[in-house]
Design an enzyme around this catalytic site. Structure first.
Site, PDB file in Angstrom:
ATOM      1  N   ASN A   1      32.725  22.682 -19.804  1.00 22.33           N
ATOM      2  CA  ASN A   1      33.292  23.929 -20.344  1.00 22.33           C
ATOM      3  C   ASN A   1      33.063  25.065 -19.322  1.00 22.33           C
ATOM      4  O   ASN A   1      32.423  24.840 -18.291  1.00 22.33           O
ATOM      5  CB  ASN A   1      32.614  24.216 -21.691  1.00 22.33           C
ATOM      6  CG  ASN A   1      31.173  24.620 -21.493  1.00 22.33           C
ATOM      7  OD1 ASN A   1      30.457  23.984 -20.723  1.00 22.33           O
ATOM      8  ND2 ASN A   1      30.744  25.666 -22.150  1.00 22.33           N
TER       9      ASN A   1
ATOM     10  N   CYS B   1      31.061  27.685 -18.758  1.00 18.53           N
ATOM     11  CA  CYS B   1      29.766  28.063 -18.142  1.00 18.53           C
ATOM     12  C   CYS B   1      28.907  26.869 -17.777  1.00 18.53           C
ATOM     13  O   CYS B   1      27.764  27.008 -17.313  1.00 18.53           O
ATOM     14  CB  CYS B   1      29.036  29.033 -19.057  1.00 18.53           C
ATOM     15  SG  CYS B   1      30.014  30.516 -19.350  1.00 18.53           S
TER      16      CYS B   1
ATOM     17  N   GLU C   1      27.547  24.282 -19.543  1.00 18.83           N
ATOM     18  CA  GLU C   1      26.476  23.684 -20.344  1.00 18.83           C
ATOM     19  C   GLU C   1      26.911  22.478 -21.161  1.00 18.83           C
ATOM     20  O   GLU C   1      26.060  21.804 -21.749  1.00 18.83           O
ATOM     21  CB  GLU C   1      25.813  24.740 -21.251  1.00 18.83           C
ATOM     22  CG  GLU C   1      26.654  25.300 -22.388  1.00 18.83           C
ATOM     23  CD  GLU C   1      27.537  26.469 -21.972  1.00 18.83           C
ATOM     24  OE1 GLU C   1      27.731  26.636 -20.745  1.00 18.83           O
ATOM     25  OE2 GLU C   1      28.054  27.181 -22.834  1.00 18.83           O
TER      26      GLU C   1
HETATM   27  P1  ADP Z   1      28.266  33.706 -26.862  1.00 17.47           P
HETATM   28  O1  ADP Z   1      27.019  34.460 -26.542  1.00 17.47           O
HETATM   29  O2  ADP Z   1      29.465  34.622 -26.992  1.00 17.47           O
HETATM   30  O3  ADP Z   1      28.150  32.804 -28.050  1.00 17.47           O
HETATM   31  P2  ADP Z   1      27.934  32.261 -24.320  1.00 17.47           P
HETATM   32  O4  ADP Z   1      27.808  33.366 -23.328  1.00 17.47           O
HETATM   33  O5  ADP Z   1      26.693  31.540 -24.715  1.00 17.47           O
HETATM   34  O6  ADP Z   1      28.674  32.780 -25.638  1.00 17.47           O
HETATM   35  O7  ADP Z   1      28.973  31.220 -23.770  1.00 17.47           O
HETATM   36  C1  ADP Z   1      29.088  29.946 -24.370  1.00 17.47           C
HETATM   37  C2  ADP Z   1      30.418  29.370 -24.089  1.00 17.47           C
HETATM   38  O8  ADP Z   1      31.410  30.133 -24.788  1.00 17.47           O
HETATM   39  C3  ADP Z   1      30.883  29.421 -22.642  1.00 17.47           C
HETATM   40  O9  ADP Z   1      30.382  28.407 -21.855  1.00 17.47           O
HETATM   41  C4  ADP Z   1      32.358  29.290 -22.828  1.00 17.47           C
HETATM   42  O10 ADP Z   1      32.706  27.942 -23.094  1.00 17.47           O
HETATM   43  C5  ADP Z   1      32.587  30.141 -24.045  1.00 17.47           C
HETATM   44  N1  ADP Z   1      32.871  31.542 -23.671  1.00 17.47           N
HETATM   45  C6  ADP Z   1      32.037  32.496 -23.265  1.00 17.47           C
HETATM   46  N2  ADP Z   1      32.682  33.654 -23.013  1.00 17.47           N
HETATM   47  C7  ADP Z   1      33.956  33.417 -23.270  1.00 17.47           C
HETATM   48  C8  ADP Z   1      35.150  34.187 -23.214  1.00 17.47           C
HETATM   49  N3  ADP Z   1      35.187  35.448 -22.813  1.00 17.47           N
HETATM   50  N4  ADP Z   1      36.280  33.564 -23.558  1.00 17.47           N
HETATM   51  C9  ADP Z   1      36.285  32.295 -23.959  1.00 17.47           C
HETATM   52  N5  ADP Z   1      35.221  31.535 -24.053  1.00 17.47           N
HETATM   53  C10 ADP Z   1      34.060  32.071 -23.704  1.00 17.47           C
END
Ligand code: ADP
Length: 564
Positions: free
Chosen positions: A262, A264, A266
């Site tokens: 995905n 980031c 993970e």
């Molecule tokens: P959150 O804190 O918003 O739950 P994270 O920063 O932990 O999210 O990111 C987790 C995953 O969510 C990322 O690896 C990606 O797959 C998705 N993600 C994060 N930011 C975005 C975004 N702006 N648009 C779409 N998906 C996102």
């Protein structure tokens, strides 16, 4: 009464709280989510509602943003992570583009491996023309992402991967060099063990056209590696993903090879597979009296049991944007429970991040989370059945499980702000900083509240200190502060990359999916150091690696995963 920081309230208001039928309060939001997630339960619904609601309201556990935003809404898409296929034909390239737009619109992020696409200027028999190549198609995806906002709130996010033996790898490596292109992509080179061995032995490396399987160019592995390092030093991209390490640890090898993660990094996923995440706020997992603080293992275990059940329920009450996604996601039932607030927990325990004690504790904590997560998934399997593809998994026939994977360390870019804690397993970025870009046109000055509390408890807090912190973001230069306190509050750039990597490695050892971490580096970091970091990441069996050299991009947001 929920305690929320002013940043958390602003973020919730701008992106999470429903504005129809009267404005939702944060408390309403957590109730809406719990009410939806509990629909999966067959008995004791009130009890489970109460548990799900309270872990969120107490900011002890939060699911990923799409769950918070969309649970309880018609067609509420609840997962953050997706991987989509890209084949060497216009049909799949543009079908996947359309599907990515639908996923982005519903709050998810998408990863793809572009390595099957024939290289730029290669022959196209049907039109007798020449092909655009993977990087051009990525640019089209990037532009589409720019214009599909998630319910008008934030832009989508992509991971683009090209394998190290693709003919166009050199173009790919420098595709973000101008700092303007592919801004909605994280890019990573798909690295194989063969390549790393060629590099170690200073051998030549061949690039191959995936259409013909013929070698298009041979160059030294070192030259290719150096071009990766040069670009990473200059811009932070590309990162690496270690494909062989990912596939060696794939519990569903019989279903094929995993080619992508995905956005980031993970969660390694099959094509069309999705995964939903959640994170435990470690800062809240403590027992405290007036003189002593320790980890509350019982509370941590209770929270894990609730969180795993929560995440498993999410799969059952999710809305799937495509039938293909529904099929494979319901078949493997992957979830990713991780952590946030690791750095703040260490501060509360008086353990400097850059210490062996911290690294040892990282392993102990994640080992515990891993074991208890698997126990919880096992109990669910007894009641609800194993994940449908279980028989084909490496767990069969002895270990029953409800979920093919249980743990991921996500960046927690937004949910850690809601929980007012440090990102995932990252050290504090600064003791005071302006956080720009979280909300458009908004600049916030923040001083870390754990820092303030600690300084107050030591009788070291003063207005003068406040001004100095606001000016410098650090206490390393401040006189009259004992050395061990300075060590405790070393920030990301003041911590050697070696400790950044050791923490990533300690957490990865007990994380069945992967760990998202940015190795934040001072501006003065050298080419040689970046090369050593990337090699060490492979030697540590990490699944991927991302660095960022301070100041190497304009308009630096509090740098985390590249998205805002
Ligand atoms: P959150 O804190 O918003 O739950 P994270 O920063 O932990 O999210 O990111 C987790 C995953 O969510 C990322 O690896 C990606 O797959 C998705 N993600 C994060 N930011 C975005 C975004 N702006 N648009 C779409 N998906 C996102």
């Amino acid at each position: 009464m929920i305690y929320l920081s002013s940043n958390a309230r602003q973020l919730l208001k701008a992106r999470y709280l429903r504005q129809t039928d009267g404005i939702e309060t944060p408390d309403d939001l957590f109730k809406r989510v719990a009410r939806h997630i509990v629909t999966v339960e067959n008995e004791n619904n009130d009890l489970w509602f109460d548990r799900f609601y309270k872990v969120m309201r107490n900011l002890e556990f939060l699911p990923n943003s799409p769950t918070l935003m969309n649970a309880g809404l018609p067609n509420g898409q609840l997962s953050a992570c997706f991987v989509l296929p890209v084949e060497d034909n216009l049909n799949t390239i543009f079908t996947t583009l359309k599907n990515a737009a639908l996923i982005h619109h519903n709050g998810g992020g998408t990863g793809y491996n572009f390595s099957k696409i024939r290289p730029k200027d290669d022959f196209i028999s049907s039109s007798e023309g020449s092909s655009a190549g993977p990087v051009s198609f990525m640019k089209i995806y990037n532009t589409a992402t720019e214009y599909v906002k998630q319910a008008g709130k934030r832009r989508g996010a992509n991971m683009g991967i090209l394998n190290i033996n693709h003919s166009d790898i050199e173009e790919f490596i420098s595709s973000k060099s101008d700092l303007q292109s592919l801004q909605n992509f994280n890019i990573s080179v798909g690295i194989t063990n063969d390549f790393m061995h060629a590099l170690e032995e200073d051998k030549d490396w061949s690039l191959v056209n995936p259409r013909t399987n013929k070698i298009s160019k041979t160059l030294s592995a070192k030259k290719l590696w150096d071009s990766i390092i040069e670009q990473a030093l200059k811009t932070g991209d590309p990162g690496l993903i270690f494909l062989d390490t990912i596939n060696q640890n794939n519990p569903l090898k019989k279903l094929g090879k995993i080619q992508s993660t995905n956005p980031c990094g993970e969660v390694p996923l099959f094509n069309y597979e999705s995964c939903n995440l959640g994170s435990i706020n470690l800062k809240k997992m403590i027992l405290q009296n007036s003189t002593h603080i320790e980890i509350d293992w019982k509370k941590l275990e209770r929270t894990i049991i609730i969180a795993i059940r929560f995440l498993d329920n999410v799969i059952s009450c999710n809305y799937f944007v495509l039938p293909n996604i529904e099929e494979i996601t319901l078949s493997n039932r992957k979830i990713g429970l991780g952590v946030m607030g690791w750095a703040e927990l260490l501060i509360l325990l008086d353990i400097p991040y850059a210490s062996n004690k911290a690294v040892e504790l990282a392993e102990t904590v994640m080992k515990f989370i891993h074991e208890k997560s698997y126990n919880a998934s096992q109990s669910l399997a007894k009641k609800r059945g194993c994940f449908p593809s279980w028989k084909q998994s490496s767990f069969a026939p002895h270990m029953i499980l409800r979920n093919a994977t249980c743990n991921s360390i996500a960046p927690t870019g937004s949910i850690s702000i809601i929980a007012n804690t440090s990102y995932a397993i990252e050290p504090l970025y600064a003791l005071a900083f302006k956080r720009t870009g979280i909300l458009e046109n908004n600049t916030q000055m923040e001083i870390n509240t754990t820092f303030i509390d600690k300084m107050k408890s030591l009788g070291l807090w003063s207005e003068q200190l406040r001004s100095e912190i606001i000016e410098k973001g650090s206490i390393q230069h401040v006189k009259n502060i004992p050395k061990h306190i300075k060590n405790l509050f070393k920030t990301s750039l003041e911590i050697s990359w070696k400790y950044h990597l050791l923490h990533q490695s300690a957490f990865q050892r007990y994380t069945d999916n992967a760990v998202s971490k940015t190795i934040n580096l001072p501006n003065t970091t050298t080419f040689k150091e970046v090369s050593e970091i990337y090699k060490t990441a492979w030697n540590y069996n990490l699944k991927g690696i991302t660095i960022y050299r301070n100041g190497s991009r304009d308009n630096q947001v509090l740098q985390l995963c590249g998205f805002n």
